[in-house]
Structures are given as C-alpha cells and as structure tokens.
Write a protein that holds these residues in place. Structure first.
Motif, PDB file in Angstrom:
ATOM      1  N   GLN A   1       0.840  -1.186   0.000  1.00  0.00           N
ATOM      2  CA  GLN A   1       0.000   0.000   0.000  1.00  0.00           C
ATOM      3  C   GLN A   1       0.882   1.245   0.000  1.00  0.00           C
ATOM      4  O   GLN A   1       1.813   1.350   0.785  1.00  0.00           O
ATOM      5  CB  GLN A   1      -0.905  -0.003   1.223  1.00  0.00           C
ATOM      6  CG  GLN A   1      -1.867   1.174   1.271  1.00  0.00           C
ATOM      7  CD  GLN A   1      -2.815   1.086   2.454  1.00  0.00           C
ATOM      8  OE1 GLN A   1      -2.791   0.102   3.204  1.00  0.00           O
ATOM      9  NE2 GLN A   1      -3.625   2.101   2.645  1.00  0.00           N
ATOM     10  N   VAL A   2       0.544   2.186  -0.848  1.00  0.00           N
ATOM     11  CA  VAL A   2       1.326   3.417  -0.943  1.00  0.00           C
ATOM     12  C   VAL A   2       1.018   4.320   0.250  1.00  0.00           C
ATOM     13  O   VAL A   2      -0.135   4.557   0.577  1.00  0.00           O
ATOM     14  CB  VAL A   2       1.010   4.163  -2.247  1.00  0.00           C
ATOM     15  CG1 VAL A   2       1.745   5.500  -2.285  1.00  0.00           C
ATOM     16  CG2 VAL A   2       1.394   3.302  -3.449  1.00  0.00           C
ATOM     17  N   GLN A   3       2.066   4.809   0.882  1.00  0.00           N
ATOM     18  CA  GLN A   3       1.912   5.750   1.982  1.00  0.00           C
ATOM     19  C   GLN A   3       2.782   6.973   1.744  1.00  0.00           C
ATOM     20  O   GLN A   3       3.921   6.839   1.307  1.00  0.00           O
ATOM     21  CB  GLN A   3       2.280   5.098   3.314  1.00  0.00           C
ATOM     22  CG  GLN A   3       1.265   4.068   3.791  1.00  0.00           C
ATOM     23  CD  GLN A   3       1.527   3.629   5.218  1.00  0.00           C
ATOM     24  OE1 GLN A   3       2.674   3.452   5.622  1.00  0.00           O
ATOM     25  NE2 GLN A   3       0.459   3.451   5.983  1.00  0.00           N
ATOM     26  N   LEU A   4       2.225   8.126   2.035  1.00  0.00           N
ATOM     27  CA  LEU A   4       2.948   9.389   1.919  1.00  0.00           C
ATOM     28  C   LEU A   4       2.856  10.112   3.257  1.00  0.00           C
ATOM     29  O   LEU A   4       1.756  10.304   3.776  1.00  0.00           O
ATOM     30  CB  LEU A   4       2.332  10.262   0.824  1.00  0.00           C
ATOM     31  CG  LEU A   4       2.265   9.662  -0.576  1.00  0.00           C
ATOM     32  CD1 LEU A   4       1.510  10.586  -1.512  1.00  0.00           C
ATOM     33  CD2 LEU A   4       3.656   9.385  -1.113  1.00  0.00           C
ATOM     34  N   VAL A   5       3.994  10.517   3.778  1.00  0.00           N
ATOM     35  CA  VAL A   5       4.021  11.183   5.075  1.00  0.00           C
ATOM     36  C   VAL A   5       4.754  12.511   4.945  1.00  0.00           C
ATOM     37  O   VAL A   5       5.965  12.537   4.678  1.00  0.00           O
ATOM     38  CB  VAL A   5       4.704  10.305   6.136  1.00  0.00           C
ATOM     39  CG1 VAL A   5       4.726  11.038   7.484  1.00  0.00           C
ATOM     40  CG2 VAL A   5       3.992   8.971   6.268  1.00  0.00           C
ATOM     41  N   GLU A   6       3.997  13.591   5.119  1.00  0.00           N
ATOM     42  CA  GLU A   6       4.577  14.934   5.023  1.00  0.00           C
ATOM     43  C   GLU A   6       5.130  15.390   6.372  1.00  0.00           C
ATOM     44  O   GLU A   6       4.661  14.969   7.427  1.00  0.00           O
ATOM     45  CB  GLU A   6       3.536  15.960   4.569  1.00  0.00           C
ATOM     46  CG  GLU A   6       2.869  15.674   3.241  1.00  0.00           C
ATOM     47  CD  GLU A   6       1.511  15.050   3.386  1.00  0.00           C
ATOM     48  OE1 GLU A   6       0.658  15.229   2.493  1.00  0.00           O
ATOM     49  OE2 GLU A   6       1.280  14.380   4.422  1.00  0.00           O
ATOM     50  N   SER A   7       6.100  16.272   6.299  1.00  0.00           N
ATOM     51  CA  SER A   7       6.636  16.902   7.499  1.00  0.00           C
ATOM     52  C   SER A   7       7.229  18.253   7.121  1.00  0.00           C
ATOM     53  O   SER A   7       7.463  18.523   5.942  1.00  0.00           O
ATOM     54  CB  SER A   7       7.704  16.020   8.155  1.00  0.00           C
ATOM     55  OG  SER A   7       8.787  15.812   7.265  1.00  0.00           O
ATOM     56  N   GLY A   8       7.457  19.082   8.126  1.00  0.00           N
ATOM     57  CA  GLY A   8       8.136  20.351   7.893  1.00  0.00           C
ATOM     58  C   GLY A   8       7.270  21.581   7.964  1.00  0.00           C
ATOM     59  O   GLY A   8       7.771  22.701   7.856  1.00  0.00           O
ATOM     60  N   GLY A   9       5.973  21.413   8.139  1.00  0.00           N
ATOM     61  CA  GLY A   9       5.109  22.582   8.231  1.00  0.00           C
ATOM     62  C   GLY A   9       5.335  23.335   9.531  1.00  0.00           C
ATOM     63  O   GLY A   9       6.051  22.876  10.428  1.00  0.00           O
ATOM     64  N   GLY A  10       4.710  24.510   9.634  1.00  0.00           N
ATOM     65  CA  GLY A  10       4.852  25.289  10.851  1.00  0.00           C
ATOM     66  C   GLY A  10       4.356  26.704  10.678  1.00  0.00           C
ATOM     67  O   GLY A  10       3.743  27.044   9.667  1.00  0.00           O
ATOM     68  N   LEU A  11       4.637  27.511  11.691  1.00  0.00           N
ATOM     69  CA  LEU A  11       4.256  28.921  11.701  1.00  0.00           C
ATOM     70  C   LEU A  11       5.495  29.769  11.485  1.00  0.00           C
ATOM     71  O   LEU A  11       6.471  29.650  12.226  1.00  0.00           O
ATOM     72  CB  LEU A  11       3.607  29.264  13.044  1.00  0.00           C
ATOM     73  CG  LEU A  11       3.318  30.743  13.317  1.00  0.00           C
ATOM     74  CD1 LEU A  11       2.314  31.292  12.308  1.00  0.00           C
ATOM     75  CD2 LEU A  11       2.809  30.922  14.746  1.00  0.00           C
ATOM     76  N   VAL A  12       5.435  30.610  10.444  1.00  0.00           N
ATOM     77  CA  VAL A  12       6.559  31.486  10.133  1.00  0.00           C
ATOM     78  C   VAL A  12       6.032  32.883   9.839  1.00  0.00           C
ATOM     79  O   VAL A  12       4.830  33.086   9.688  1.00  0.00           O
ATOM     80  CB  VAL A  12       7.374  30.969   8.933  1.00  0.00           C
ATOM     81  CG1 VAL A  12       8.005  29.621   9.256  1.00  0.00           C
ATOM     82  CG2 VAL A  12       6.507  30.888   7.687  1.00  0.00           C
ATOM     83  N   GLN A  13       6.955  33.819   9.728  1.00  0.00           N
ATOM     84  CA  GLN A  13       6.582  35.192   9.386  1.00  0.00           C
ATOM     85  C   GLN A  13       6.744  35.432   7.889  1.00  0.00           C
ATOM     86  O   GLN A  13       7.492  34.721   7.208  1.00  0.00           O
ATOM     87  CB  GLN A  13       7.437  36.176  10.183  1.00  0.00           C
ATOM     88  CG  GLN A  13       7.171  36.142  11.680  1.00  0.00           C
ATOM     89  CD  GLN A  13       7.918  37.230  12.430  1.00  0.00           C
ATOM     90  OE1 GLN A  13       8.980  37.669  12.000  1.00  0.00           O
ATOM     91  NE2 GLN A  13       7.359  37.671  13.539  1.00  0.00           N
ATOM     92  N   SER A  14       6.062  36.432   7.418  1.00  0.00           N
ATOM     93  CA  SER A  14       6.170  36.810   6.016  1.00  0.00           C
ATOM     94  C   SER A  14       7.634  37.067   5.653  1.00  0.00           C
ATOM     95  O   SER A  14       8.351  37.747   6.396  1.00  0.00           O
ATOM     96  CB  SER A  14       5.343  38.059   5.758  1.00  0.00           C
ATOM     97  OG  SER A  14       5.397  38.428   4.401  1.00  0.00           O
ATOM     98  N   GLY A  15       8.063  36.470   4.538  1.00  0.00           N
ATOM     99  CA  GLY A  15       9.438  36.615   4.092  1.00  0.00           C
ATOM    100  C   GLY A  15      10.348  35.481   4.513  1.00  0.00           C
ATOM    101  O   GLY A  15      11.466  35.354   3.990  1.00  0.00           O
ATOM    102  N   ASP A  16       9.885  34.685   5.452  1.00  0.00           N
ATOM    103  CA  ASP A  16      10.685  33.551   5.928  1.00  0.00           C
ATOM    104  C   ASP A  16      10.672  32.390   4.929  1.00  0.00           C
ATOM    105  O   ASP A  16       9.938  32.413   3.936  1.00  0.00           O
ATOM    106  CB  ASP A  16      10.157  33.065   7.277  1.00  0.00           C
ATOM    107  CG  ASP A  16      10.539  33.992   8.418  1.00  0.00           C
ATOM    108  OD1 ASP A  16      10.008  33.790   9.531  1.00  0.00           O
ATOM    109  OD2 ASP A  16      11.350  34.916   8.184  1.00  0.00           O
ATOM    110  N   SER A  17      11.463  31.379   5.248  1.00  0.00           N
ATOM    111  CA  SER A  17      11.544  30.169   4.429  1.00  0.00           C
ATOM    112  C   SER A  17      11.114  28.956   5.243  1.00  0.00           C
ATOM    113  O   SER A  17      11.194  28.953   6.476  1.00  0.00           O
ATOM    114  CB  SER A  17      12.967  29.958   3.920  1.00  0.00           C
ATOM    115  OG  SER A  17      13.382  31.023   3.091  1.00  0.00           O
ATOM    116  N   LEU A  18      10.685  27.936   4.513  1.00  0.00           N
ATOM    117  CA  LEU A  18      10.268  26.685   5.128  1.00  0.00           C
ATOM    118  C   LEU A  18      10.505  25.569   4.124  1.00  0.00           C
ATOM    119  O   LEU A  18      10.371  25.779   2.907  1.00  0.00           O
ATOM    120  CB  LEU A  18       8.787  26.754   5.490  1.00  0.00           C
ATOM    121  CG  LEU A  18       8.230  25.931   6.645  1.00  0.00           C
ATOM    122  CD1 LEU A  18       8.968  26.239   7.950  1.00  0.00           C
ATOM    123  CD2 LEU A  18       6.746  26.200   6.806  1.00  0.00           C
ATOM    124  N   SER A  19      10.854  24.405   4.627  1.00  0.00           N
ATOM    125  CA  SER A  19      11.079  23.266   3.737  1.00  0.00           C
ATOM    126  C   SER A  19      10.160  22.126   4.134  1.00  0.00           C
ATOM    127  O   SER A  19      10.156  21.699   5.289  1.00  0.00           O
ATOM    128  CB  SER A  19      12.546  22.812   3.820  1.00  0.00           C
ATOM    129  OG  SER A  19      12.768  21.739   2.945  1.00  0.00           O
TER     130      SER A  19
END
Length: 127
Positions: A1-19
């Motif tokens: 069975q195919v499984q996809l697990v995301e990570s890396g989200g969060g709360l940031v300010q405008s102009g910031d970066s996230l992966s």
C-alpha cells in the motif's frame, strides 16, 4: 500500500523560508511523479508544484514561481519543497501526492482519484 508522510510545516513570518518533506513507501518511488497541492481555509485544494519521475521536469503555479523549488531524492524515497519569501497567502494545508500510474506527470488537471495523498501539513505565514 502506498503511503505518503509529510513533514516540515509550521508557523513562520512573512518573508521567511520553510522546507517540506514527503516520505513515500509501498512501491518503487523512482518510477512515479510527485507533487504538492495546498488547500486554504474555505477554498478548494489546488496544485502547487510537481516533478516528473526522473526529476527532469518541474511544474509550478505562477504564484510560486521563483519562490518555491520542488526536488526529489530517489535514494531516500523523498520529495521536497523549499519555500522561500513566504507570503500570508501561502497559508494552507499542504498535501503531498503521487500519480497512481508510472511515468505519468502530476499536473493541475490530474484527477484527485488518480493520485495517492498524504495527510497534509499545516503552513501558516503571519504578516
């Protein structure tokens, strides 16, 4: 069975970066296109970016071109989305998706039922 697990989200300010990362399992990762979609509160889920099975072609919606970069590491069965210069309008739940069919690209027109989906990760950008 195919499984996809995301990570890396969060709360940031405008102009910031996230992966964001999405780890896949259950089949041969390198044979399938991968993509990112997002859904803002009260809105439909929409395509953000995708990358073909061999990594040679990437697709982006206009609003993230030049700010977001999608990439994949087939040795790690993982797809990434680097998000720079984030804006409040990027706030959404981000979903990882992969085509059910080998080689076939993930595009804005790809049907929901023709993809496998992750559970989503929240990205919130404050102004």
């Amino acid at each position: 069975q195919v499984q996809l697990v995301e990570s890396g989200g969060g709360l940031v300010q405008s102009g910031d970066s996230l992966s964001l990362s999405c780890a896949a399992s259950g089949r041969t990762f390198s044979a399938y296109a991968m993509g990112w979609f997002r859904q803002a509160p009260g809105k439909e889920r929409v395509f953000v970016a995708s990358i073909d099975w061999n990594g040679r072609r990437q697709y982006y919606i206009d609003s993230v071109k030049g700010r977001f970069t999608i990439s994949r590491d087939n040795a790690k069965n993982t797809v990434y989305q680097q998000m720079n210069s984030l804006k409040p309008e990027d706030t959404a739940v981000y979903y990882c998706a992969t085509s059910r069919f080998p080689v076939t690209s993930v595009l804005p027109s790809t049907k929901y039922e023709d993809m496998y989906w992750g559970q989503g990760t929240q990205v919130t950008v404050s102004s």
